[in-house]
Design a protein around this motif. Structure first.
Motif, PDB file in Angstrom:
ATOM      1  N   LEU A   1     -13.292  15.986  -7.033  1.00  0.00           N
ATOM      2  CA  LEU A   1     -13.664  17.239  -6.383  1.00  0.00           C
ATOM      3  C   LEU A   1     -13.020  18.430  -7.075  1.00  0.00           C
ATOM      4  O   LEU A   1     -13.696  19.417  -7.400  1.00  0.00           O
ATOM      5  N   VAL A   2     -11.736  18.346  -7.340  1.00  0.00           N
ATOM      6  CA  VAL A   2     -11.030  19.430  -8.030  1.00  0.00           C
ATOM      7  C   VAL A   2     -11.587  19.598  -9.440  1.00  0.00           C
ATOM      8  O   VAL A   2     -11.834  20.724  -9.890  1.00  0.00           O
ATOM      9  N   GLN A   3     -11.834  18.488 -10.127  1.00  0.00           N
ATOM     10  CA  GLN A   3     -12.363  18.548 -11.489  1.00  0.00           C
ATOM     11  C   GLN A   3     -13.735  19.211 -11.532  1.00  0.00           C
ATOM     12  O   GLN A   3     -13.966  20.120 -12.326  1.00  0.00           O
ATOM     13  N   VAL A   4     -14.643  18.769 -10.674  1.00  0.00           N
ATOM     14  CA  VAL A   4     -16.001  19.319 -10.685  1.00  0.00           C
ATOM     15  C   VAL A   4     -15.995  20.784 -10.252  1.00  0.00           C
ATOM     16  O   VAL A   4     -16.673  21.622 -10.862  1.00  0.00           O
ATOM     17  N   ALA A   5     -15.226  21.098  -9.223  1.00  0.00           N
ATOM     18  CA  ALA A   5     -15.157  22.494  -8.764  1.00  0.00           C
ATOM     19  C   ALA A   5     -14.633  23.393  -9.875  1.00  0.00           C
ATOM     20  O   ALA A   5     -15.183  24.473 -10.133  1.00  0.00           O
ATOM     21  N   SER A   6     -13.596  22.946 -10.554  1.00  0.00           N
ATOM     22  CA  SER A   6     -13.009  23.744 -11.640  1.00  0.00           C
ATOM     23  C   SER A   6     -13.961  23.865 -12.828  1.00  0.00           C
ATOM     24  O   SER A   6     -14.119  24.957 -13.397  1.00  0.00           O
ATOM     25  N   GLU A   7     -14.598  22.756 -13.187  1.00  0.00           N
ATOM     26  CA  GLU A   7     -15.540  22.793 -14.310  1.00  0.00           C
ATOM     27  C   GLU A   7     -16.725  23.701 -14.024  1.00  0.00           C
ATOM     28  O   GLU A   7     -17.145  24.485 -14.887  1.00  0.00           O
ATOM     29  N   LYS A   8     -17.277  23.604 -12.819  1.00  0.00           N
ATOM     30  CA  LYS A   8     -18.434  24.440 -12.469  1.00  0.00           C
ATOM     31  C   LYS A   8     -18.031  25.910 -12.385  1.00  0.00           C
ATOM     32  O   LYS A   8     -18.801  26.795 -12.769  1.00  0.00           O
ATOM     33  N   PHE A   9     -16.825  26.178 -11.865  1.00  0.00           N
ATOM     34  CA  PHE A   9     -16.330  27.551 -11.790  1.00  0.00           C
ATOM     35  C   PHE A   9     -16.207  28.126 -13.199  1.00  0.00           C
ATOM     36  O   PHE A   9     -16.684  29.236 -13.464  1.00  0.00           O
ATOM     37  N   ASP A  10     -15.606  27.359 -14.101  1.00  0.00           N
ATOM     38  CA  ASP A  10     -15.471  27.813 -15.491  1.00  0.00           C
ATOM     39  C   ASP A  10     -16.836  27.987 -16.150  1.00  0.00           C
ATOM     40  O   ASP A  10     -17.065  28.961 -16.877  1.00  0.00           O
ATOM     41  N   LYS A  11     -17.751  27.056 -15.888  1.00  0.00           N
ATOM     42  CA  LYS A  11     -19.104  27.144 -16.454  1.00  0.00           C
ATOM     43  C   LYS A  11     -19.806  28.413 -15.966  1.00  0.00           C
ATOM     44  O   LYS A  11     -20.486  29.097 -16.742  1.00  0.00           O
ATOM     45  N   MET A  12     -19.626  28.727 -14.685  1.00  0.00           N
ATOM     46  CA  MET A  12     -20.237  29.940 -14.139  1.00  0.00           C
ATOM     47  C   MET A  12     -19.731  31.178 -14.885  1.00  0.00           C
ATOM     48  O   MET A  12     -20.513  32.042 -15.268  1.00  0.00           O
ATOM     49  N   TRP A  13     -18.423  31.248 -15.124  1.00  0.00           N
ATOM     50  CA  TRP A  13     -17.872  32.400 -15.855  1.00  0.00           C
ATOM     51  C   TRP A  13     -18.355  32.404 -17.301  1.00  0.00           C
ATOM     52  O   TRP A  13     -18.588  33.487 -17.865  1.00  0.00           O
ATOM     53  N   GLU A  14     -18.529  31.235 -17.897  1.00  0.00           N
ATOM     54  CA  GLU A  14     -19.088  31.174 -19.255  1.00  0.00           C
ATOM     55  C   GLU A  14     -20.490  31.756 -19.281  1.00  0.00           C
ATOM     56  O   GLU A  14     -20.843  32.510 -20.199  1.00  0.00           O
TER      57      GLU A  14
ATOM     58  N   GLU B   1     -14.079  32.149   1.892  1.00  0.00           N
ATOM     59  CA  GLU B   1     -13.324  32.653   3.036  1.00  0.00           C
ATOM     60  C   GLU B   1     -13.679  31.903   4.314  1.00  0.00           C
ATOM     61  O   GLU B   1     -12.800  31.610   5.133  1.00  0.00           O
ATOM     62  N   LEU B   2     -14.964  31.591   4.490  1.00  0.00           N
ATOM     63  CA  LEU B   2     -15.365  30.792   5.653  1.00  0.00           C
ATOM     64  C   LEU B   2     -14.637  29.450   5.652  1.00  0.00           C
ATOM     65  O   LEU B   2     -14.096  29.016   6.671  1.00  0.00           O
ATOM     66  N   LEU B   3     -14.633  28.792   4.497  1.00  0.00           N
ATOM     67  CA  LEU B   3     -13.987  27.480   4.374  1.00  0.00           C
ATOM     68  C   LEU B   3     -12.491  27.587   4.636  1.00  0.00           C
ATOM     69  O   LEU B   3     -11.925  26.800   5.403  1.00  0.00           O
ATOM     70  N   LEU B   4     -11.850  28.547   4.007  1.00  0.00           N
ATOM     71  CA  LEU B   4     -10.404  28.718   4.164  1.00  0.00           C
ATOM     72  C   LEU B   4     -10.031  28.972   5.623  1.00  0.00           C
ATOM     73  O   LEU B   4      -9.097  28.354   6.152  1.00  0.00           O
ATOM     74  N   ASN B   5     -10.735  29.875   6.264  1.00  0.00           N
ATOM     75  CA  ASN B   5     -10.464  30.203   7.664  1.00  0.00           C
ATOM     76  C   ASN B   5     -10.679  28.983   8.550  1.00  0.00           C
ATOM     77  O   ASN B   5      -9.851  28.676   9.423  1.00  0.00           O
TER      78      ASN B   5
ATOM     79  N   GLY C   1      -4.543  23.643  14.804  1.00  0.00           N
ATOM     80  CA  GLY C   1      -4.839  23.338  16.200  1.00  0.00           C
ATOM     81  C   GLY C   1      -5.655  24.381  16.928  1.00  0.00           C
ATOM     82  O   GLY C   1      -5.817  24.318  18.143  1.00  0.00           O
ATOM     83  N   GLU C   2      -6.191  25.334  16.189  1.00  0.00           N
ATOM     84  CA  GLU C   2      -7.030  26.372  16.789  1.00  0.00           C
ATOM     85  C   GLU C   2      -8.497  26.028  16.527  1.00  0.00           C
ATOM     86  O   GLU C   2      -9.006  26.256  15.427  1.00  0.00           O
ATOM     87  N   PRO C   3      -9.178  25.455  17.530  1.00  0.00           N
ATOM     88  CA  PRO C   3     -10.578  25.059  17.310  1.00  0.00           C
ATOM     89  C   PRO C   3     -11.440  26.259  16.890  1.00  0.00           C
ATOM     90  O   PRO C   3     -11.507  27.265  17.586  1.00  0.00           O
ATOM     91  N   THR C   4     -12.033  26.122  15.710  1.00  0.00           N
ATOM     92  CA  THR C   4     -12.819  27.204  15.131  1.00  0.00           C
ATOM     93  C   THR C   4     -14.063  26.613  14.490  1.00  0.00           C
ATOM     94  O   THR C   4     -13.954  25.683  13.688  1.00  0.00           O
ATOM     95  N   PRO C   5     -15.248  27.148  14.813  1.00  0.00           N
ATOM     96  CA  PRO C   5     -16.451  26.663  14.130  1.00  0.00           C
ATOM     97  C   PRO C   5     -16.469  27.173  12.684  1.00  0.00           C
ATOM     98  O   PRO C   5     -15.841  28.182  12.365  1.00  0.00           O
ATOM     99  N   PHE C   6     -17.201  26.475  11.839  1.00  0.00           N
ATOM    100  CA  PHE C   6     -17.289  26.909  10.439  1.00  0.00           C
ATOM    101  C   PHE C   6     -17.921  28.290  10.353  1.00  0.00           C
ATOM    102  O   PHE C   6     -17.419  29.168   9.653  1.00  0.00           O
TER     103      PHE C   6
ATOM    104  N   TYR D   1     -17.843  19.882   2.821  1.00  0.00           N
ATOM    105  CA  TYR D   1     -17.725  21.335   2.972  1.00  0.00           C
ATOM    106  C   TYR D   1     -17.111  21.956   1.719  1.00  0.00           C
ATOM    107  O   TYR D   1     -17.542  23.026   1.279  1.00  0.00           O
ATOM    108  N   PHE D   2     -16.100  21.295   1.164  1.00  0.00           N
ATOM    109  CA  PHE D   2     -15.493  21.803  -0.062  1.00  0.00           C
ATOM    110  C   PHE D   2     -16.494  21.794  -1.209  1.00  0.00           C
ATOM    111  O   PHE D   2     -16.565  22.741  -1.982  1.00  0.00           O
ATOM    112  N   ILE D   3     -17.270  20.729  -1.323  1.00  0.00           N
ATOM    113  CA  ILE D   3     -18.287  20.643  -2.378  1.00  0.00           C
ATOM    114  C   ILE D   3     -19.305  21.766  -2.215  1.00  0.00           C
ATOM    115  O   ILE D   3     -19.671  22.446  -3.180  1.00  0.00           O
ATOM    116  N   SER D   4     -19.749  21.960  -0.999  1.00  0.00           N
ATOM    117  CA  SER D   4     -20.740  23.001  -0.736  1.00  0.00           C
ATOM    118  C   SER D   4     -20.225  24.394  -1.096  1.00  0.00           C
ATOM    119  O   SER D   4     -20.941  25.194  -1.692  1.00  0.00           O
TER     120      SER D   4
END
Length: 184
Positions: free
Chosen positions: A10-23, A68-72, A80-85, A154-157
């Motif tokens: 997951l970290v590898q693909v996210a990082s590779e795709k992020f770098d590819k996007m900037w390329e 930001e949605l994911l992080l929040n 322990g604070e129930p929060t919808p995505f 969710y992280f992949i998305s």
């Protein structure tokens, strides 16, 4: 690469795709990137995002806001604070309206600020992954707040899948501008 099934992947693909996007962004000449996005000529591009995003900033802000949605969501629920995505009043049937709201509130955000915001939010998402285990990320219903899917989905998305979306859109913009220039 197939869909990630481990944190390392997951970290590898996210990082590779992020770098590819900037390329891709960096490979597009400024005069093309500065042209407004217009996909109205293509009948196959009917989804709302094809008409919503008018420039690079709009795409970058979209990615940032989904980070930001994911992080929040993860941070709130982990504490322990129930929060919808999706924030109230939005749901999965109306998330397009949320995307439009993100677009509206960032129309005055400078491109350079948007770039920095996205880089910081991407790093925050990757940092959020660090303490999580494969079991926490890829076991359905491991957390009751993820519903019937995995946290990893969710992280992949919010990362690699969204970065692929941005790459596709940027390449389509470049192609459309080049076609228009040839026709001129």
């Amino acid at each position: 690469m197939p869909r990630p099934t481990t944190k390392i992947e997951l970290v590898q693909v996210a990082s590779e795709k992020f770098d590819k996007m900037w390329e891709v962004i960096n490979s597009i000449p400024a005069e093309i990137l500065e042209q407004p996005f217009d996909f109205s000529y293509d009948d196959k591009k009917k989804e709302a995002h094809w008409s919503r995003d008018k420039n690079l900033r709009d795409i970058i802000i979209h990615l940032f806001e989904w980070h930001e949605l994911l992080l929040n969501w993860v941070n709130s629920n982990s504490e322990g604070e129930p929060t919808p995505f999706l924030p109230h009043p939005y749901n999965w049937k109306t998330y397009g309206d949320l995307n439009m709201e993100f677009w509206r509130i960032h129309q005055k955000t400078p491109l350079e600020n948007a770039r920095e915001m996205l880089k910081l939010s991407h790093n925050a998402v990757i940092e959020l992954l660090e303490p999580l285990t494969d079991k926490q990320l890829f076991t359905k219903k491991h957390f009751d707040w993820t519903g019937s899917t995995t946290l990893g989905s969710y992280f992949i998305s919010a990362t690699s899948s969204h970065y692929d979306w941005a790459i596709k859109k940027l390449k389509a913009h470049k192609k459309s501008v080049l076609i228009c220039l040839k026709e001129a």
